[in-house]
Structures are given as structure tokens and as C-alpha cells.
Write a protein that holds these residues in place. Structure first.
Motif, PDB file in Angstrom:
ATOM      1  N   THR A   1       0.830  -1.203   0.000  1.00 25.89           N
ATOM      2  CA  THR A   1       0.000   0.000   0.000  1.00 25.89           C
ATOM      3  C   THR A   1       0.864   1.252   0.000  1.00 25.89           C
ATOM      4  O   THR A   1       1.957   1.288   0.568  1.00 25.89           O
ATOM      5  N   ARG A   2       0.346   2.294  -0.626  1.00 23.76           N
ATOM      6  CA  ARG A   2       1.102   3.548  -0.707  1.00 23.76           C
ATOM      7  C   ARG A   2       1.065   4.324   0.603  1.00 23.76           C
ATOM      8  O   ARG A   2       2.032   4.991   0.956  1.00 23.76           O
ATOM      9  N   GLU A   3      -0.050   4.260   1.322  1.00 24.02           N
ATOM     10  CA  GLU A   3      -0.131   4.965   2.601  1.00 24.02           C
ATOM     11  C   GLU A   3       0.501   4.107   3.693  1.00 24.02           C
ATOM     12  O   GLU A   3       0.234   2.913   3.799  1.00 24.02           O
ATOM     13  N   LYS A   4       1.306   4.725   4.510  1.00 22.84           N
ATOM     14  CA  LYS A   4       2.052   4.003   5.535  1.00 22.84           C
ATOM     15  C   LYS A   4       1.232   3.881   6.823  1.00 22.84           C
ATOM     16  O   LYS A   4       0.478   4.782   7.189  1.00 22.84           O
ATOM     17  N   VAL A   5       1.422   2.764   7.495  1.00 23.31           N
ATOM     18  CA  VAL A   5       0.834   2.587   8.819  1.00 23.31           C
ATOM     19  C   VAL A   5       1.684   3.299   9.859  1.00 23.31           C
ATOM     20  O   VAL A   5       1.167   3.892  10.811  1.00 23.31           O
ATOM     21  N   ARG A   6       3.003   3.250   9.671  1.00 21.63           N
ATOM     22  CA  ARG A   6       3.931   3.964  10.537  1.00 21.63           C
ATOM     23  C   ARG A   6       5.156   4.327   9.714  1.00 21.63           C
ATOM     24  O   ARG A   6       5.610   3.553   8.865  1.00 21.63           O
ATOM     25  N   SER A   7       5.721   5.506   9.964  1.00 19.19           N
ATOM     26  CA  SER A   7       6.842   5.991   9.159  1.00 19.19           C
ATOM     27  C   SER A   7       8.057   6.295  10.031  1.00 19.19           C
ATOM     28  O   SER A   7       7.928   6.657  11.207  1.00 19.19           O
ATOM     29  N   ASN A   8       9.224   6.136   9.407  1.00 20.66           N
ATOM     30  CA  ASN A   8      10.505   6.558   9.988  1.00 20.66           C
ATOM     31  C   ASN A   8      10.792   5.946  11.355  1.00 20.66           C
ATOM     32  O   ASN A   8      11.207   6.635  12.296  1.00 20.66           O
ATOM     33  N   ALA A   9      10.565   4.662  11.476  1.00 21.29           N
ATOM     34  CA  ALA A   9      10.963   3.957  12.695  1.00 21.29           C
ATOM     35  C   ALA A   9      12.449   3.624  12.606  1.00 21.29           C
ATOM     36  O   ALA A   9      12.919   3.094  11.595  1.00 21.29           O
ATOM     37  N   MET A  10      13.217   3.932  13.647  1.00 24.50           N
ATOM     38  CA  MET A  10      14.656   3.661  13.654  1.00 24.50           C
ATOM     39  C   MET A  10      14.913   2.202  14.032  1.00 24.50           C
ATOM     40  O   MET A  10      14.369   1.689  15.013  1.00 24.50           O
ATOM     41  N   MET A  11      15.739   1.529  13.243  1.00 27.78           N
ATOM     42  CA  MET A  11      16.033   0.113  13.434  1.00 27.78           C
ATOM     43  C   MET A  11      17.491  -0.052  13.871  1.00 27.78           C
ATOM     44  O   MET A  11      18.403   0.486  13.234  1.00 27.78           O
ATOM     45  N   SER A  12      17.706  -0.818  14.958  1.00 25.84           N
ATOM     46  CA  SER A  12      19.060  -0.960  15.515  1.00 25.84           C
ATOM     47  C   SER A  12      19.252  -2.366  16.082  1.00 25.84           C
ATOM     48  O   SER A  12      18.301  -3.145  16.231  1.00 25.84           O
ATOM     49  N   LEU A  13      20.508  -2.646  16.427  1.00 25.31           N
ATOM     50  CA  LEU A  13      20.841  -3.866  17.146  1.00 25.31           C
ATOM     51  C   LEU A  13      20.602  -3.640  18.641  1.00 25.31           C
ATOM     52  O   LEU A  13      20.734  -2.520  19.140  1.00 25.31           O
ATOM     53  N   ALA A  14      20.256  -4.703  19.353  1.00 24.94           N
ATOM     54  CA  ALA A  14      19.941  -4.592  20.782  1.00 24.94           C
ATOM     55  C   ALA A  14      21.037  -5.268  21.613  1.00 24.94           C
ATOM     56  O   ALA A  14      21.459  -6.390  21.299  1.00 24.94           O
ATOM     57  N   PHE A  15      21.494  -4.593  22.658  1.00 27.18           N
ATOM     58  CA  PHE A  15      22.522  -5.126  23.569  1.00 27.18           C
ATOM     59  C   PHE A  15      21.987  -5.071  24.994  1.00 27.18           C
ATOM     60  O   PHE A  15      21.152  -4.222  25.330  1.00 27.18           O
ATOM     61  N   LYS A  16      22.465  -5.959  25.817  1.00 23.32           N
ATOM     62  CA  LYS A  16      22.097  -5.874  27.224  1.00 23.32           C
ATOM     63  C   LYS A  16      22.688  -4.608  27.817  1.00 23.32           C
ATOM     64  O   LYS A  16      23.634  -4.034  27.274  1.00 23.32           O
ATOM     65  N   LYS A  17      22.131  -4.165  28.910  1.00 24.95           N
ATOM     66  CA  LYS A  17      22.562  -2.927  29.525  1.00 24.95           C
ATOM     67  C   LYS A  17      24.059  -2.971  29.858  1.00 24.95           C
ATOM     68  O   LYS A  17      24.572  -3.968  30.383  1.00 24.95           O
ATOM     69  N   ASP A  18      24.744  -1.847  29.517  1.00 24.89           N
ATOM     70  CA  ASP A  18      26.172  -1.670  29.813  1.00 24.89           C
ATOM     71  C   ASP A  18      27.024  -2.773  29.195  1.00 24.89           C
ATOM     72  O   ASP A  18      28.019  -3.242  29.782  1.00 24.89           O
TER      73      ASP A  18
END
Length: 363
Positions: free
Chosen positions: A257-274
Motif C-alpha cells: 500500500t502507498r499509505e504508511k501505517v507507521r513511518s521513519n521507525a529507527m532500526m538498531s541492534l539490541a545489547f544488554k545494559k552496559d
């Protein structure tokens, strides 16, 4: 699963394992949200992602009411009003000229209306008003009908030549207001939380009325292409599904579809705290992004999706094709209705003529 927070505060999927520090990191990539940043650390973003809806690809269609589509209802009503108005004016003018110049014209109403219909359909007529006033109206109507019918024939030709595609679902609002195609979402994705906690009624309805979750949009691409359901996914996954579909079949069976449900979500790798590996991971991600390797690798995976990202009306690759019977259903129905009406009127006239014949006296 990527992982969502449960009502008791625990997390599912990969996010849960990172949160419980069972693993050092998870590839994902994951959408960065405030809830997730409280339980883990994210690398610098790999990309910005949009979410849309993956549906079966709309087909080229023929419309039996296409003969009426060149003009809107308002234009058709205005043409009808013009026809009746000019016909009435011509009747009045011809009748008045007959009174003034002592002319006799029989059946003025019938002749005027018949002449108007014939000229509107680009047919000739033997009857014309005898004086200048009526002929001036004739000239005006001829010019107007020329514009009407030239525009109609040109637009109708273009509509028959260019394939017509009706895209019934091109936004989240379209999805939730129809009932023919159910929809699903991947299990354990942040989209579930996004729709559930949204203040927008359309997004809330999309969450309430969705079907069972699926494992992944990519693995369900054939079920989506077969029209079993639609799916709300990220654009990269949808483009990958299109690329695989086109590579294996040589055709496009999916539509984004041309209309977006959500836009510009940032995608990253996940690490445990510290995590001690976060700084090194950020350096490596930065190298991949700045060198263009990430874009190149992603482009290689999605190379065959560009053909399927075009509008569905461009799917016909054989040029102009002959019209089939379905395209002429509308004109044939008009012909059948007109013929039937004519036969009914003939039967009524015949019955009336028989009733008016004098009865022969009995022997």
C-alpha cells in the motif's frame, strides 16, 4: 519473535532474552521505542523503516458500467437538463414563429425532441425549423452537442485503451472498513503495541479485529498472494517478499500500500545494559553505513522488487490488447434493454390497434 512487553512487566522473544541477560546482544534489527530503551541499549540506527500493508496484487478489470464513466453524475444530469431545456425553448420558439408568420408545423414537441436526440448522438435529421429564431437555437445546440460527444468519445477511448485497476486497499482505513480480506500481524513485533496503545480509532480497530498472528511476513508471502489475508509488515520485508516472488514466478502477485501505517521507525541492534561490546558494534555499524556496504548488501537482496513496486496498471506488458466480451457487457445490456423495450411498446401499440378496429356484426 522480536519481543513485546507482557502485562506483568516481563518480555517475550529476543527482547526478553536480552532483558534477562541470557544473551549479550540480538541482531534483530529492532524498532527503537521508549519501552525497549528502558531494558536494553541500542546501537546507532542501521536504517529508518516504514510499515505498510502487504496485500494480493490487484488485477486488471473490465467495468460493465464503463460507458457511463467518462462523465460524472453531475455532468450527465446537466446534459439531460440542457437537452430538456433547449428542447422546450425550441418548441416555444417554433410555435411562436408559426403564430407570427402563419406557418403550420405538426407535432412540434415530438419533432423538436427527436431532432435534439439525433444531433446529440451525431445523427442527421431531415426536419429543421423554418425561421431564423429556431435555426439559431439549432446552431447553438449543434455546437454544444459536438463538444459533448467529442469529449465523451475521446475519454471513453482512453478508458478502454488504458487498463483499469481498482485498488480497494491502499491505506489502514481501507483495510479496517472492508470485510472481504482479513489481516494479520507478525507475532512479538512492536506494531502490536503501537496499534493497541494508539489514540486513533482506525489503528485501535486494526488491533481489535486482526486475525491470529503469523510467524513472519516473508514466510507467509504465498498465503498473502493467494488472497487468504493481508499483513502489516515493514517495507524491507515486503520488498524482499516481492523480490522472491518475482524471481521464482516471473510475475508480481503482491502489492504494498502507498499509505504508511507507521513511518521513519529507527532500526538498531539490541545489547544488554552496559554491554562491553556496544562501542565496538557502533564502530562497525558506522563503517558499514559510511562505506555504503550496508546499502549495497540490502540492494542486492531487493534487486528484483523494483518491477513489483510499479503501479498495477503497468503490469500489462503486451501493449494494446483486443477488447473482450466482458468489456462490452455494458453496451450489450443497453442494446438488449432497448430492444426489449421496443418490442414491448410494439406489442402495446398492436394490442391498442386491435382494440380500436370496428367489430364486425355477428352472423
Amino acid at each position: 519473535m522480536w519481543g513485546v512487553r507482557l502485562p506483568n512487566g516481563s518480555w517475550t522473544g529476543m527482547m526478553g532474552r536480552v532483558h534477562r541477560q541470557e544473551v549479550e546482544m540480538a541482531l534483530g534489527p529492532f524498532t527503537i521505542t521508549p519501552q525497549r530503551t528502558n531494558i536494553c541499549d541500542f546501537s546507532i540506527p542501521l536504517r529508518h523503516e516504514n510499515f505498510a500493508i502487504l496485500t494480493p496484487r490487484p488485477d486488471l478489470q473490465n467495468d460493465m458500467s464503463g460507458i457511463l464513466k467518462p462523465f460524472t453524475l453531475q455532468v450527465w444530469l446537466l446534459i439531460l437538463a440542457s437537452l430538456l431545456g433547449v428542447s422546450s425553448t425550441m418548441v416555444c420558439v417554433v410555435w411562436s414563429e408559426g403564430k407570427i408568420f402563419k406557418l403550420v408545423t405538426r407535432n412540434v414537441v415530438t419533432k423538436s425532441l427527436t431532432w435534439m436526440l439525433l444531433t446529440l448522438t451525431q445523427e442527421s435529421s431531415e426536419w429543421l425549423p423554418q425561421r431564423d429564431g429556431g435555426r439559431l437555437i439549432v446552431t447553438t445546440w449543434l455546437l454544444a452537442s459536438l463538444v459533448f460527444m467529442t469529449s465523451y468519445s475521446g475519454i471513453l477511448t482512453a478508458m478502454l485503451t488504458v487498463p483499469r485497476v481498482t485498488i480497494k486497499i491502499d491505506s489502514l482505513a481501507d483495510l479496517v472498513t472492508q470485510s472481504a480480506l482479513p489481516w494479520r500481524i507478525e507475532a512479538g513485533v512492536v506494531m502490536l503495541t503501537y496499534l493497541k496503545e494508539s489514540k486513533d480509532e482506525v489503528r485501535q480497530k486494526a488491533y481489535r479485529e486482526m486475525g491470529p498472528t503469523i510467524v513472519a511476513c516473508l514466510s507467509e508471502r504465498q498465503a498473502i498472494a493467494d488472497g487468504k489475508f493481508a499483513a502489516i509488515c515493514d517495507e524491507t520485508t515486503m520488498m524482499k517478499a516481492m523480490a522472491v516472488d518475482f524471481s521464482t514466478s516471473g510475475q508480481c502477485h503482491l502489492y504494498m500500500t502507498r499509505e504508511k501505517v507507521r513511518s521513519n521507525a529507527m532500526m538498531s541492534l539490541a545489547f544488554k545494559k552496559d554491554s562491553q561490546y556496544l562501542a565496538t558494534a557502533n564502530h562497525l555499524v558506522r563503517v558499514l553505513l559510511e562505506s555504503g556496504l550496508w546499502d549495497k548488501w540490502l540492494g542486492d537482496q531487493l534487486a528484483n522488487s523494483s518491477h513489483c513496486l510499479r503501479h498495477p496498471r503497468l503490469d500489462r506488458r503486451d501493449g494494446i490488447q483486443p477488447l473482450n466480451m466482458e468489456a462490452f457487457t455494458g453496451p450489450l445490456l443497453v442494446l438488449f434493454a432497448g430492444t426489449t423495450l421496443g418490442l414491448v411498446m410494439f406489442a402495446c401499440e398492436h394490442a391498442k390497434s386491435l382494440s380500436l378496429q370496428p367489430q364486425l356484426p355477428g352472423a
